[in-house]
Design an enzyme around this catalytic site. Sequence first.
Site, PDB file in Angstrom:
ATOM      1  N   SER A   9       9.805  -7.735   5.453  1.00  0.00           N
ATOM      2  CA  SER A   9       9.377  -6.376   5.804  1.00  0.00           C
ATOM      3  C   SER A   9       9.069  -5.605   4.535  1.00  0.00           C
ATOM      4  O   SER A   9       9.930  -5.460   3.665  1.00  0.00           O
ATOM      5  CB  SER A   9      10.482  -5.657   6.574  1.00  0.00           C
ATOM      6  OG  SER A   9      10.275  -4.265   6.504  1.00  0.00           O
ATOM      7  N   HIS A  34       5.675  -8.382   7.687  1.00  0.00           N
ATOM      8  CA  HIS A  34       6.128  -7.426   8.707  1.00  0.00           C
ATOM      9  C   HIS A  34       5.880  -6.005   8.183  1.00  0.00           C
ATOM     10  O   HIS A  34       6.310  -5.648   7.095  1.00  0.00           O
ATOM     11  CB  HIS A  34       7.611  -7.664   8.993  1.00  0.00           C
ATOM     12  CG  HIS A  34       8.164  -6.823  10.096  1.00  0.00           C
ATOM     13  ND1 HIS A  34       7.984  -7.129  11.434  1.00  0.00           N
ATOM     14  CD2 HIS A  34       8.896  -5.686  10.072  1.00  0.00           C
ATOM     15  CE1 HIS A  34       8.590  -6.223  12.182  1.00  0.00           C
ATOM     16  NE2 HIS A  34       9.150  -5.327  11.387  1.00  0.00           N
ATOM     17  N   ASP A  36       6.188  -2.070   8.937  1.00  0.00           N
ATOM     18  CA  ASP A  36       6.921  -1.087   9.743  1.00  0.00           C
ATOM     19  C   ASP A  36       6.241   0.276   9.729  1.00  0.00           C
ATOM     20  O   ASP A  36       6.121   0.909   8.691  1.00  0.00           O
ATOM     21  CB  ASP A  36       8.347  -0.934   9.200  1.00  0.00           C
ATOM     22  CG  ASP A  36       9.222  -2.123   9.553  1.00  0.00           C
ATOM     23  OD1 ASP A  36       9.279  -2.482  10.747  1.00  0.00           O
ATOM     24  OD2 ASP A  36       9.840  -2.697   8.643  1.00  0.00           O
ATOM     25  N   MET A  38       6.399   4.075  11.005  1.00  0.00           N
ATOM     26  CA  MET A  38       7.329   5.098  11.531  1.00  0.00           C
ATOM     27  C   MET A  38       6.669   6.469  11.482  1.00  0.00           C
ATOM     28  O   MET A  38       5.939   6.773  10.538  1.00  0.00           O
ATOM     29  CB  MET A  38       8.606   5.114  10.699  1.00  0.00           C
ATOM     30  CG  MET A  38       9.287   3.762  10.592  1.00  0.00           C
ATOM     31  SD  MET A  38      10.848   3.899   9.732  1.00  0.00           S
ATOM     32  CE  MET A  38      11.279   2.146   9.583  1.00  0.00           C
ATOM     33  N   HIS A  67       4.772  -3.438  13.396  1.00  0.00           N
ATOM     34  CA  HIS A  67       5.864  -2.988  14.263  1.00  0.00           C
ATOM     35  C   HIS A  67       5.740  -1.475  14.394  1.00  0.00           C
ATOM     36  O   HIS A  67       6.075  -0.734  13.474  1.00  0.00           O
ATOM     37  CB  HIS A  67       7.201  -3.411  13.620  1.00  0.00           C
ATOM     38  CG  HIS A  67       8.407  -2.861  14.298  1.00  0.00           C
ATOM     39  ND1 HIS A  67       9.671  -2.932  13.740  1.00  0.00           N
ATOM     40  CD2 HIS A  67       8.564  -2.257  15.501  1.00  0.00           C
ATOM     41  CE1 HIS A  67      10.548  -2.378  14.559  1.00  0.00           C
ATOM     42  NE2 HIS A  67       9.901  -1.952  15.630  1.00  0.00           N
ATOM     43  N   MET A  69       6.787   1.967  15.394  1.00  0.00           N
ATOM     44  CA  MET A  69       7.900   2.847  15.790  1.00  0.00           C
ATOM     45  C   MET A  69       7.314   4.250  15.872  1.00  0.00           C
ATOM     46  O   MET A  69       7.638   5.139  15.082  1.00  0.00           O
ATOM     47  CB  MET A  69       9.040   2.742  14.764  1.00  0.00           C
ATOM     48  CG  MET A  69       9.783   1.415  14.856  1.00  0.00           C
ATOM     49  SD  MET A  69      10.748   1.026  13.393  1.00  0.00           S
ATOM     50  CE  MET A  69       9.483   0.273  12.375  1.00  0.00           C
ATOM     51  N   MET A 138      15.585  -5.719  18.117  1.00  0.00           N
ATOM     52  CA  MET A 138      16.157  -5.003  16.978  1.00  0.00           C
ATOM     53  C   MET A 138      17.651  -5.302  16.909  1.00  0.00           C
ATOM     54  O   MET A 138      18.369  -5.158  17.900  1.00  0.00           O
ATOM     55  CB  MET A 138      15.966  -3.493  17.137  1.00  0.00           C
ATOM     56  CG  MET A 138      14.534  -2.998  17.110  1.00  0.00           C
ATOM     57  SD  MET A 138      13.622  -3.467  15.635  1.00  0.00           S
ATOM     58  CE  MET A 138      14.571  -2.670  14.351  1.00  0.00           C
ATOM     59  N   ASP A 176      15.009  -8.438  14.081  1.00  0.00           N
ATOM     60  CA  ASP A 176      14.689  -7.490  13.000  1.00  0.00           C
ATOM     61  C   ASP A 176      15.868  -6.572  12.727  1.00  0.00           C
ATOM     62  O   ASP A 176      16.254  -5.793  13.596  1.00  0.00           O
ATOM     63  CB  ASP A 176      13.453  -6.672  13.436  1.00  0.00           C
ATOM     64  CG  ASP A 176      12.971  -5.687  12.381  1.00  0.00           C
ATOM     65  OD1 ASP A 176      13.495  -5.680  11.252  1.00  0.00           O
ATOM     66  OD2 ASP A 176      12.038  -4.918  12.713  1.00  0.00           O
TER      67      ASP A 176
HETATM   68  C1  DX5 Z   1      13.904  -1.002  10.700  1.00  0.00           C
HETATM   69  C2  DX5 Z   1      12.713  -1.883  10.486  1.00  0.00           C
HETATM   70  C3  DX5 Z   1      13.024  -3.175   9.836  1.00  0.00           C
HETATM   71  C4  DX5 Z   1      13.597  -3.049   8.458  1.00  0.00           C
HETATM   72  C5  DX5 Z   1      14.516  -4.204   8.245  1.00  0.00           C
HETATM   73  O1  DX5 Z   1      13.560   0.058  11.515  1.00  0.00           O
HETATM   74  O2  DX5 Z   1      12.084  -2.171  11.722  1.00  0.00           O
HETATM   75  O3  DX5 Z   1      11.882  -4.029   9.838  1.00  0.00           O
HETATM   76  O4  DX5 Z   1      12.642  -3.053   7.436  1.00  0.00           O
HETATM   77  O5  DX5 Z   1      15.166  -4.018   7.040  1.00  0.00           O
HETATM   78  P1  DX5 Z   1      16.453  -4.875   6.671  1.00  0.00           P
HETATM   79  O6  DX5 Z   1      16.064  -6.305   6.678  1.00  0.00           O
HETATM   80  O7  DX5 Z   1      16.789  -4.364   5.300  1.00  0.00           O
HETATM   81  O8  DX5 Z   1      17.505  -4.556   7.692  1.00  0.00           O
HETATM   82 ZN    ZN Z   2      10.496  -3.767  11.786  1.00  0.00          ZN
END
Ligand code: DX5
Ligand code: ZN
Length: 221
Positions: A9, A34, A36, A38, A67, A69, A138, A176
Amino acid sequence: MPNYRIAPSILSADFARLGEEVRNVVAAGADIIHFDVMDNHYVPNLTVGPLVCQAIRPHVEVPIDVHLMVKPVDRIIPDFAKAGANIITFHPEASEHIDRSLQLIRDQGCKAGLVFNPATPLHYLDHVMDKLDIILLMSVNPGFGGQSFIPHTLKKIAAVRRMIDESGRNIMLEVDGGIKTENIAEAARAGADTFVAGSAIFGKPDYKGVIDAMRKELASV
Ligand code: DX5
Ligand code: ZN
């Protein structure tokens, strides 16, 4: 042995050097990037959008796994497809019309998936198995990297693995949050085949060392 995939990620990467970071992590053996997204609305953090996806796209050939969010999801899906995303997942609570959003992702030529928070019930899967290429569980509450793996997720992984096997469909099962060399084998034994890891990889100086160690753990499953 399933075809295990490791998906670093970029949330824990150095954003000032993102192109170099994704090239380095793919050279170190990453199967997927990956990504992310947000929005400071669905989750209490704000990250990156389609422009950044488009910017890293020429740097790697592996799939980019977006991903989402964010809430709502439909407006932004075509933008990520155009920006070079290969996989797009969203949280069912963030879409008023889950079936439509999944179809929209596939219509854009991407693989489609649903993401489940630790407390989100699995009943959202009941009527859409035929529209899923990937299910993402998750193992932390979304919003931040570097959190601890929630052990209860293992039971949920096993439950989804049963559902996928019963469906007879080719659906990836991704986990994840809080995945590290120390617990990746446990997640694989529960039934996951794709492993997101942010801080465990980008937080260390030797990406290849971590990814090799993870693969060694997976080979022991
Ligand atoms: C959290 C993200 C993850 C995050 C994971 O909301 O969706 O993808 O980057 O990070 P680690 O591996 O550090 O838990
Ligand atoms: Zn993620």
